[in-house]
Design an enzyme around this catalytic site. Sequence first.
Site, PDB file in Angstrom:
ATOM      1  N   ASP A   1       0.821  -1.195  -0.109  1.00 15.37           N
ATOM      2  CA  ASP A   1      -0.039   0.025   0.010  1.00 15.37           C
ATOM      3  C   ASP A   1       0.879   1.297   0.036  1.00 15.37           C
ATOM      4  OD1 ASP A   1      -2.301  -1.175   0.159  1.00 15.37           O
ATOM      5  OD2 ASP A   1      -2.693  -1.372   2.227  1.00 15.37           O
ATOM      6  N   VAL A   2       1.819   1.314   0.723  1.00 15.03           N
ATOM      7  CA  VAL A   2       2.723   2.374   1.148  1.00 15.03           C
ATOM      8  C   VAL A   2       3.526   2.518  -0.220  1.00 15.03           C
ATOM      9  CG1 VAL A   2       4.608   3.376   2.306  1.00 15.03           C
ATOM     10  CG2 VAL A   2       2.931   2.156   3.497  1.00 15.03           C
TER      11      VAL A   2
END
Length: 407
Positions: free
Chosen positions: A166-167
């Site tokens: 996600d990051v």
Amino acid sequence: MQSILSGFRVVEGSAFVAAPSGGMTLAQLGADVIRFDPIGGGIDYNRWPVTADQKSLYWHSLNKGKRSIAVDFRRPEGQELLTRLITSPGEDAGMFLTNFPAKGWLSYDQLKGYRDDLIYMNLTGDRNGKSALDYTVNCKVGFPSITGVGKSKSIPPLNNPMPAWDVITGQQIALGLLAAERHRLKTGEGQLVKIALADVALATLGNLGYIAEAMINGTERDAIGNHIYGTYGHDFACQDGERVMVVGVSPNQWKAIVEVTGTANEINELQTRMGLDFSKEGDRYQGREQITEIFQPWFAQRPFSQVASELDNAGACWGKYQTIKETVESDIDCSTDNPLFQMVEQPGIGEYLMPDHPLNFTSLEREPVRRAPKLGEHTEEILADTLGLSAPEIAKLFDQKVVAGSD
């Protein structure tokens, strides 16, 4: 904050981590990121961690620096407003970021009809448009199988609690919007930019050599615990129970560990006995278990304070194992001593340490870190200043509950 992207406007419709973090990255660099949410908040508005009053620390942390408009976009009037906002004129506008389904009124073709040079960044779970989360992607690419120690069938796979994909995807989203905007400046062309969470993980798998290892060498990577694959590094317990991670990747890092522990003779004897050359990373990896046994007593005989001091004096590369709470409460790097952080008051939640963007542009002064908006805080401002609606038009939208402000 440093306003290197001042004037750059992005409209964001998103939920969860990847897409909001992409918008937050741009906002922290000075872009005007306008986030729209349904009245009352979207599906992630109350996501944990939350305060005692059930206010989401997660939501407010991922939306720093943005402006917020609350719209009932189930209704045609709300959809029309957001269409106008997404496709509003201006050289630095006409950019849309979303992980909502790109269909109906939110489809690229529909919105492109209002602005031909629209840049539309669309995040999906996988390349076929199916949903996926960091944890389902992580198991797909195999990293849980090499997390932990050994390959016993009785030991279940271990997921990473940090949503790395996600990051990373959030950063790719920010990069993609900037690249597409540069292309538009040069050619006048907008475009649909697609990115899939699973593809980010798969690309990383290839970029780090894992795919080549499986195909060329035909091998399966072992789960090696806190050893570092292909080089030397391991954790050690100090006399007082504190634990440190020590790494010897470069020649100087390796030399520092040997010197500080006073084990040069034992290390030389070991490499001769094993037929290895510990000046080479790969050989240090092959001898990792025996090397660790040699180093271990030095750490076990000293309290953490002495270990830390001597490792620092030797120029070793190391880190202390600590909890998140310990990091926040006692690590000077996670404090206002570090220019990355400022204490900021978040309405309805309280004052706490907020990070700026870690990039530091030396030609720009740092500005105060901008907090997250209250839901709908900028609704009236956006309707008036960005869309140019009159006071009576705005009042009518509020009266009809098409839009809402903050509490």
